[in-house]
Every structure is written in C-alpha cells, then in structure tokens.
Design a protein around this motif. Structure first.
Motif, PDB file in Angstrom:
ATOM      1  N   LYS A 137       0.818  -1.218   0.000  1.00 48.93           N
ATOM      2  CA  LYS A 137       0.000   0.000   0.000  1.00 48.93           C
ATOM      3  C   LYS A 137       0.847   1.263   0.000  1.00 48.93           C
ATOM      4  O   LYS A 137       0.426   2.293  -0.543  1.00 48.93           O
ATOM      5  CB  LYS A 137      -0.962  -0.026   1.188  1.00 48.93           C
ATOM      6  N   GLU A 138       2.034   1.204   0.588  1.00 46.96           N
ATOM      7  CA  GLU A 138       2.924   2.363   0.548  1.00 46.96           C
ATOM      8  C   GLU A 138       3.419   2.605  -0.878  1.00 46.96           C
ATOM      9  O   GLU A 138       3.511   3.749  -1.326  1.00 46.96           O
ATOM     10  CB  GLU A 138       4.111   2.159   1.493  1.00 46.96           C
ATOM     11  N   TRP A 141       1.851   1.736  -3.629  1.00 52.12           N
ATOM     12  CA  TRP A 141       0.713   2.238  -4.400  1.00 52.12           C
ATOM     13  C   TRP A 141       0.460   3.717  -4.115  1.00 52.12           C
ATOM     14  O   TRP A 141       0.221   4.508  -5.030  1.00 52.12           O
ATOM     15  CB  TRP A 141      -0.534   1.432  -4.069  1.00 52.12           C
ATOM     16  N   ALA A 142       0.516   4.084  -2.842  1.00 54.98           N
ATOM     17  CA  ALA A 142       0.274   5.486  -2.472  1.00 54.98           C
ATOM     18  C   ALA A 142       1.337   6.402  -3.070  1.00 54.98           C
ATOM     19  O   ALA A 142       1.041   7.522  -3.514  1.00 54.98           O
ATOM     20  CB  ALA A 142       0.240   5.627  -0.948  1.00 54.98           C
ATOM     21  N   THR A 143       2.583   5.916  -3.087  1.00 51.71           N
ATOM     22  CA  THR A 143       3.664   6.722  -3.673  1.00 51.71           C
ATOM     23  C   THR A 143       3.446   6.900  -5.164  1.00 51.71           C
ATOM     24  O   THR A 143       3.618   8.008  -5.697  1.00 51.71           O
ATOM     25  CB  THR A 143       5.023   6.042  -3.405  1.00 51.71           C
ATOM     26  N   LEU A 144       3.058   5.833  -5.864  1.00 45.14           N
ATOM     27  CA  LEU A 144       2.794   5.949  -7.295  1.00 45.14           C
ATOM     28  C   LEU A 144       1.629   6.909  -7.554  1.00 45.14           C
ATOM     29  O   LEU A 144       1.670   7.707  -8.500  1.00 45.14           O
ATOM     30  CB  LEU A 144       2.501   4.580  -7.896  1.00 45.14           C
ATOM     31  N   ASP A 145       0.607   6.851  -6.724  1.00 45.06           N
ATOM     32  CA  ASP A 145      -0.522   7.769  -6.885  1.00 45.06           C
ATOM     33  C   ASP A 145      -0.076   9.218  -6.723  1.00 45.06           C
ATOM     34  O   ASP A 145      -0.522  10.104  -7.463  1.00 45.06           O
ATOM     35  CB  ASP A 145      -1.614   7.447  -5.859  1.00 45.06           C
ATOM     36  N   ALA A 146       0.800   9.460  -5.746  1.00 44.76           N
ATOM     37  CA  ALA A 146       1.298  10.821  -5.539  1.00 44.76           C
ATOM     38  C   ALA A 146       2.134  11.280  -6.734  1.00 44.76           C
ATOM     39  O   ALA A 146       2.037  12.435  -7.172  1.00 44.76           O
ATOM     40  CB  ALA A 146       2.121  10.884  -4.256  1.00 44.76           C
ATOM     41  N   TYR A 173       6.190  -1.174  -5.534  1.00 44.41           N
ATOM     42  CA  TYR A 173       6.661  -1.328  -4.156  1.00 44.41           C
ATOM     43  C   TYR A 173       7.954  -2.140  -4.080  1.00 44.41           C
ATOM     44  O   TYR A 173       8.345  -2.603  -3.016  1.00 44.41           O
ATOM     45  CB  TYR A 173       5.573  -1.964  -3.278  1.00 44.41           C
ATOM     46  N   PHE A 174       8.630  -2.276  -5.207  1.00 48.21           N
ATOM     47  CA  PHE A 174       9.917  -2.971  -5.241  1.00 48.21           C
ATOM     48  C   PHE A 174      10.831  -2.214  -6.194  1.00 48.21           C
ATOM     49  O   PHE A 174      10.482  -1.981  -7.347  1.00 48.21           O
ATOM     50  CB  PHE A 174       9.724  -4.409  -5.723  1.00 48.21           C
TER      51      PHE A 174
END
Length: 499
Positions: A132-133, A135-140, A337-338
C-alpha cells in the motif's frame, strides 16, 4: 485477585523467599497468570544488567517475541550474533507488527512472512516496501500530470536527470576499436557468434549474437539482458529464448551483467554490487545500440529489449533513457513497491530523479511504444493487474495507445523466465515487429523450442575457455575501472565546456 493467583504467589514464596522475583509477582497481579510462568523468565537478566539502557541480546528478545505472540522466527546465526536491543522490554507492544518494528528497525533488520505464524529474519530491505505504501507513492507521483503535454514535460525532465544520476552526462567518448567477433556456429535455422565490445578504454562488454540463417531485407533486433540467475546468459532458458527469437526472424543479443560472466576476467564478483555497476551496465547497452544501429542489415525502427528480474529492471531503464528502443518487455520485474535489490538496479539515486520516481513510472516512459509486462503470483509483481497496470494504461491513453501496453499475469507461476513467459514474449514480438509466428509453431500450433541446440558455456566465451584472448590493454580490477572512468568523464566534461 483470584484464589488461584493468591495460591500461585504463596507457592513462589515457599520455593525460595530470597529468590522470588518481584517482577514475577507483578506479572501475576497484572493478569499474565500461567502463561507468564510458561515463558522463559528473561526478567532475571534485568536485575543482572545494571546498564540503564536495559540491554538484552537480540537472540533472547526473539525468544520472548516467539513465546509472547506464539510465532516461530527463523534466522541465520550471523544475523543475531553480537547484536543487542536497548530498552528491550519497552519495545514490546500489544501487536506483533508494532513489536517487530520497534525491536528490529533500529538494527536494520526485518521479518518476512514464511508460512502460518512463521517468519524469516532478514537484513532490512530498502528496496522492498509494503504494497500500500508503494501504491500510495505511485498515486502521488501520478498526480503531477494529467495529459500528454504535462506527462511529456515530466518524462523529459526525468530522462535528463537519469543520465546525470547514472554518471553518463556528458557521455564519455566512444572507443573506435572494432568489435571482436568469433567464428559463426550454425545450427538448425539459426547461427551464433560471440562478441566483445569495448565501451571504455580497456573495458569490454561480452555476449552472444543469435541470427536467423536466412534473412531477407532488414532485420529486427532484440537486446536480451538477463537477471541475477545462476549462469546468466549461459543458462538453458536464455539460449532457448535467443535462438527462438532468431528463428522467428530477429537478431537476439544476450550480454553479461557487469562483473558477471566473462566480465569476471576483469573484475571480482563483489564488484557487481559497487556503485559503478549501474553506470557500466547502462553504458554497455548504449554502446551496444550504437553498434547494432551501425549495421546495414538492421531495421532501426524495430529494435527492442527484454530481460527478466534484474534484466527486467535494466530493460525498463534503457527503454526510458534511449529512444532507439521501440519495444520493451520487462519480465517478473516491474512493481511500484519494489525498487530492485542490487545497486545495478537501484544505485546512484536513479529513483530520486524528478523529485522521486519508481520503476512503474520509469516503465511508463516507454509510452507509446509497445510494452509487454509479464508478472506472476509469487514475487513482487503479484499485484501488477490491480494497481500498477491500470496506471500504465492511463499514461498510454495520453497517446491514444492503451492497446500498446499489455500485462500477461501468471498467478500460479514464480520468479523465472519459463516457457509460458517466453511464449508471451514471442507472440508480442511477432505482432509488433511483424514477424510470422508460424516460423516457430509445430503442427498443433504450439510454440516449438525443441530445435534449439544447447551449447556448453565455454562455447559462448569470446576470450577463450581460459581467457587467453583477453586483450592486453584490458582493465584489471575495480580501482583501475574508477581511474579509467574518471579520466573519460573529465575529457567528456572538457569537450562539453568547449562546445
């Protein structure tokens, strides 16, 4: 207080009034009860330790975690040797996850799930984030653009910074020494010859070139870097992939990672994890593109790249940096996330470019060129269809090219470049490079790789089975590489300043 608790306290004092532990009594009063008595009484160490930091050996703290949370933690002895946890008891929390974080993070350690109520202790992995971190970073990241114009501005900025980050701006001069080629070895429907390409003075990139025996007109090219798998380009599945691409009608070129394969004639294996690894590998691919685009038989509008694992990270980076790549296919690699667990994938701050990026955004930089992403159910690509792939489709939609990006997800498969992954690659290359797929089909219309002749790895050497043909001017050792690289970059900077 219950009758049982009173009896338990009385028994503790009857056993030994002098040795009865006040802490044990407090545990009982707190309601820990029988379970506390079944755990290993680490509190004895507290009274023996007069250090105000309340230190305990990590091994003993792990035992307490196992007992308290009913889990099993597997670890290598060297991971816990001579490691201590300060304020050990104060780091425990009601939840297992919070306790793990408090105990292990200061020691640069972590745990990975290893089955039901089982965990494996590992060194901290900077490159692996919670899903989820990521994914959230990609969204940002994606919030910075919303159409082709804003995306193109972002892409141009990142590309410029990538060259600087990997240490190739300005680009060092290209050696003018001709490529070394071994005699061709001919098999059914294809031929192989090995090469050594000088990419800096005394620094060589080695590999093998697979070509169809009968070529009409211009030929497509597929660069075929491989990952951190044993034997790399000498492996059976790598030879099969390149030979089958050749029979399909493309020139397939496999090549070594830095300080792998024949590169070990110049360096030690440990050098692969040093900072110049990503520099050398990126420069090697660029020089290889220089070479193939100079060949009269090559169709420069049909040059692609496909690698697996670490070779997939390399695939993404080269497709993002060099516009001569017209098709890309990273295999079991791309994830938000990798970031890649080797300096050749995530070194030199490449993910700090553009104020922060990740491998999915770097993959998007290939748009609108055709791109195949192959993912599986047992590594960091397992969630590709859920979040990362829809993002890529969105970026491709800026060009009206949503159909040019494809995800083949294999939820029951693992981290490899096996038959189903190769089949997806062949069909993708066939479609977008206009190569007849029936060249590699059997009578049942299935992909047929049975024609491939698997060579011993010695046959794939350019410099001989004992390195006897290694040029006398070849770099020997990482320290000498640093000197040659620094000299080349000083010259490049001087030329740049004088333009």
């Amino acid at each position: 207080m219950t009758h049982f608790q009173i009896e338990l306290i009385q028994k503790l004092f009857r056993v030994s009034k002098m040795k009865a532990s006040l802490l044990a009594i407090l545990l009982v009063l707190a309601g820990v009860g029988v379970k506390a008595q079944q755990q290993k009484p680490l509190y004895d160490n507290v009274f023996q330790n007069t250090d105000s930091l309340y230190k305990l050996p990590l091994k003993e703290v792990i035992q307490q975690i196992e007992s308290r949370f009913n889990v099993k933690i597997r670890y290598a002895a060297d991971l816990v040797k001579d490691k201590w946890v300060t304020y050990a008891f104060w780091r425990f929390r009601p939840s297992l996850d919070a306790t793990f974080e408090n105990v292990l993070t200061p020691l640069d350690l972590k745990v990975n799930p290893d089955g039901d109520h089982k965990y494996e202790l590992k060194p901290f992995e900077y490159y692996r984030w919670p899903v989820k971190e990521g994914w959230a970073t990609l969204d940002a990241i994606a919030g910075q653009y919303h159409d082709k114009q804003s995306w193109e501005a972002r892409k141009d900025s990142i590309r410029t910074e990538l060259y600087a980050a990997v240490g190739l701006f300005p680009m060092p001069a290209r050696p003018d020494k001709p490529v070394m080629l071994t005699p061709e070895r001919k098999y059914a429907d294809y031929q192989v010859q090995n090469f050594a390409l000088e990419i800096l003075p005394g620094l060589y990139l080695n590999g093998s070139i697979y070509q169809p025996l009968k070529v009409k007109g211009k030929i497509a090219v597929m660069l075929s870097p491989d990952g951190h798998w044993t034997d790399q380009r000498y492996r059976k599945d790598c030879q099969i992939r390149c030979a089958t691409l050749a029979k399909l009608g493309a020139m397939a070129i496999s090549y070594d990672l830095f300080a792998w394969g024949e590169s070990l004639l110049q360096f030690n294996g440990e050098d692969h994890r040093k900072s110049l690894s990503i520099t050398v590998q990126t420069l090697g691919a660029i020089r290889l593109l220089d070479y193939v685009t100079s060949l009269k038989q090559v169709d420069t509008s049909r040059i692609g790249i496909s690698g697996g694992s670490g070779g997939g990270s390399h695939t993404v980076l080269i497709a993002a940096m060099d516009a001569r790549i017209k098709l890309s296919a990273p295999v079991v690699s791309v994830s938000s996330y990798f970031y890649g667990g080797c300096p050749c994938e995530s070194g030199r701050g490449i993910h700090e470019c553009g104020g922060g990026t990740d491998n999915v955004e770097l993959a998007a930089m290939a748009a609108p060129n055709p791109q195949l992403l192959i993912s599986d159910g047992h590594d960091w690509t397992q969630h590709m269809p859920e979040h990362d792939f829809p993002y890529l489709q969105r970026v491709y939609s800026y060009y009206g090219a949503e159909n040019n990006v494809v995800n083949v997800h294999l939820p029951k498969e693992s981290h490899d470049f096996g038959p189903s992954k190769r089949t997806a690659l062949y069909r993708f290359v066939s479609k977008y490079f206009h190569l007849p797929i029936d060249r590699i089909l059997n009578k049942e219309n299935h992909i047929d790789e049975s024609f491939v002749h698997i060579e011993p790895k010695e046959a794939l050497y350019t410099f001989g089975d004992h390195g006897q043909y290694l040029p006398k001017d070849a770099i020997k050792g990482y320290d000498q590489l640093v000197e040659v690289y620094n000299s080349a970059m000083r010259s490049a900077q001087s030329d740049w300043n004088n333009k």
